[in-house]
Design an enzyme around this catalytic site. Structure first.
Site, PDB file in Angstrom:
ATOM      1  CG  ASP A  90       3.107   1.570   4.126  1.00  0.00           C
ATOM      2  OD1 ASP A  90       2.267   2.134   3.397  1.00  0.00           O
ATOM      3  OD2 ASP A  90       4.304   1.434   3.777  1.00  0.00           O
ATOM      4  CG  ASP A 160       4.784   0.261  -1.413  1.00  0.00           C
ATOM      5  OD1 ASP A 160       6.012   0.463  -1.296  1.00  0.00           O
ATOM      6  OD2 ASP A 160       3.960   0.542  -0.519  1.00  0.00           O
TER       7      ASP A 160
END
Lengths: 328, 328
Positions: A90, A160
């Site tokens: 993202d 992440d």
């Protein structure tokens, strides 16, 4: 997952509870080679990205996660120049890493190219702001494969990942941590999404044990974030060097960075490692170095006051002694 | 509020988001003179109490709230002997107050007798364990009326209220805080349920300003709790004395108490006042005394190391001087 205008998270990993957000408009829905991807505009949390039915970010609270998973390891390190981001499609972690002027090289290894594409299309005002940074090399590969032949390349590694069910499963194993360690420089720091202590304390204990097999310094911190299950998520922090106190930032944010931060500060860094007793009891068994979790206020401790007193008394005596010596 | 076997919170104060719990069995449902009361057995959070459609407690996470709202003010005070509980009909705060051996007198003023009855009927194994404590005087009255003619009676006041919509509305006003202050001894400490910084930061700022009009020392702390909206809730801490650093506990828990605690510790006490930057910026404007929010690790600060060095150097000089004086 969307019913009567509300999106509700699937509940494989958190049975019997659900977080729901009111949906104004579905923006994108489909399946990549790796996972289901959903983008919607929520009524009160801005744009939302969900992967396999699990909220990855909302524009209203994403910074609580992105800032903490990034700036804790970045500030625990005295001078991070080369950074590896595993996952992070993202762009949020990338945005935060790019805010560090001292960074010279960023490699991002995100297995799913479609997440990066969708982020750049629909989240260009929030998380996906730094994909054009000249320091970035973006790879779409399995991070577990990518790191296998790397040696002493990175000062900071940020993993992440999504939860260990689905494409991120291999990113929580001792094998992966061994490869990562090999890819890290001496005194390098790794930070991995570490699940929620209210929901997965046993899993956290297990994964921390994996980490401890591999890294000589290991600790656990957390952040609050309303749209993650139970309202918070943790981080596994590891260093390739022994006796690194990860909860003590080696640096404070530069003034320009500090002005941009909405969650992280040096005080928040230290406090993030102070766990509720039920979690502290589990983490304390694994934590290295074995420091007690202490968080003090700005009031000087009696110890400091005493030593200051000693110093003054000692100095007075010293001056007196000096005067006497001169007289002779 | 219960649909297809799931309970979802009404969303007056947190539009566009909802927390849902799976229901195994509805145990009790009805209306008192003051509010709707619902008790159900949840699939994964134990027994649940909801008032006016808002979760007040689940057996799985209630201690995060009860311990923090109680032990922060109780440990910030050096010797609390008389305690006033406002609200708290489920008995959880009472349970925690009773764990302090030094307490001699507890007055609990809960407007709704039916909440106490239902707690004793259905939560006798969790929160409602101390209603028979001989130190307790239980009153069913409007706390705002009750405190009006009290003067210098209490060392600690804990306001365990529901949200400021409904029967608890008057408990967030400057008028109420003025009456409370009058009812409190010199150096007494008050702790009030203080809403969630992710949802109601503006309200928190306003109520803190009310508090500051009345109390010379004011601060804000928070706890994580999965089943409250956005996964956390805050506390307003006030002292009738100036310059009281509420984040510094005056005492550590007695060993017998410490063994019972699942959330609170001295370190957690201090860390609870360390707020994310977006909230810190608001609270810092109101906080008294105006200390920066600092949370340090156990690594001694350079200041301490320096003063220790001074002390040792001073002592050595002093000893040397002493020896010289003796020789003469």
């Amino acid at each position: 997952m969307i019913r009567d205008g509300w999106f509700s998270e699937s509940e494989v990993m958190w049975p019997g509870q659900a977080m729901s957000l009111k949906v104004d408009e579905v923006i994108w829905e489909g399946r990549s080679d790796f996972q289901d991807i959903l983008v919607f505009k929520s009524a009160t949390y801005g744009m939302v990205l969900a992967l396999d039915g699990v909220i990855q970010l909302t524009e209203r609270d994403e910074y609580a996660y992105q800032e903490m998973i990034t700036h804790i390891p970045m500030h625990a390190h005295p001078d991070p120049q080369s950074v590896l981001i595993v996952g992070g499609g993202d762009g949020g972690v990338l945005r935060e890493v790019c805010r560090h002027a001292g960074v010279q090289k960023i490699v991002m290894c995100e297995i799913d190219p479609q997440v990066c594409e969708i982020a750049q299309k629909f989240f260009s005002n929030s998380t996906a702001t730094a994909f054009n940074d000249p320091r970035l090399t973006l790879l779409h590969a399995d991070a577990a494969e990518f790191v296998k032949d790397k040696a002493q390349e990175f000062d900071v590694v940020i993993v992440d990942s999504s939860d260990p069910v689905g494409p991120a499963e291999t990113l929580f194993t001792a094998d992966f941590y061994r490869s990562l360690r090999h890819a890290m420089k001496p005194n390098a720091i790794m930070c991995n999404q570490g699940e929620c202590m209210w929901l997965h304390l046993e899993l956290i204990g297990e994964v921390l044990s994996h980490c401890k097999e591999v890294f000589p310094s290991v600790d656990y911190a957390f952040t609050t974030i309303p749209t993650y299950p139970s309202g918070q998520i943790g981080f596994l922090l590891c260093s390739t060097a022994p006796n690194v106190v990860l909860r003590s930032p080696a640096r404070t944010p530069e003034p320009e960075l500090a002005a941009q931060l909405k969650y992280y500060s040096s005080a928040v860094h230290a406090a993030a490692f102070v766990l509720p007793e039920f979690a502290e009891r589990v983490v304390a068994k694994v934590r290295q170095p074995k420091l007690p979790s202490v968080c003090s206020s700005t009031r000087p401790s009696p110890f400091t006051m005493t030593s200051l007193g000693f110093a003054l008394a000692g100095l007075a005596l010293g001056v007196g002694a000096g005067a006497l010596l001169r007289k002779r």
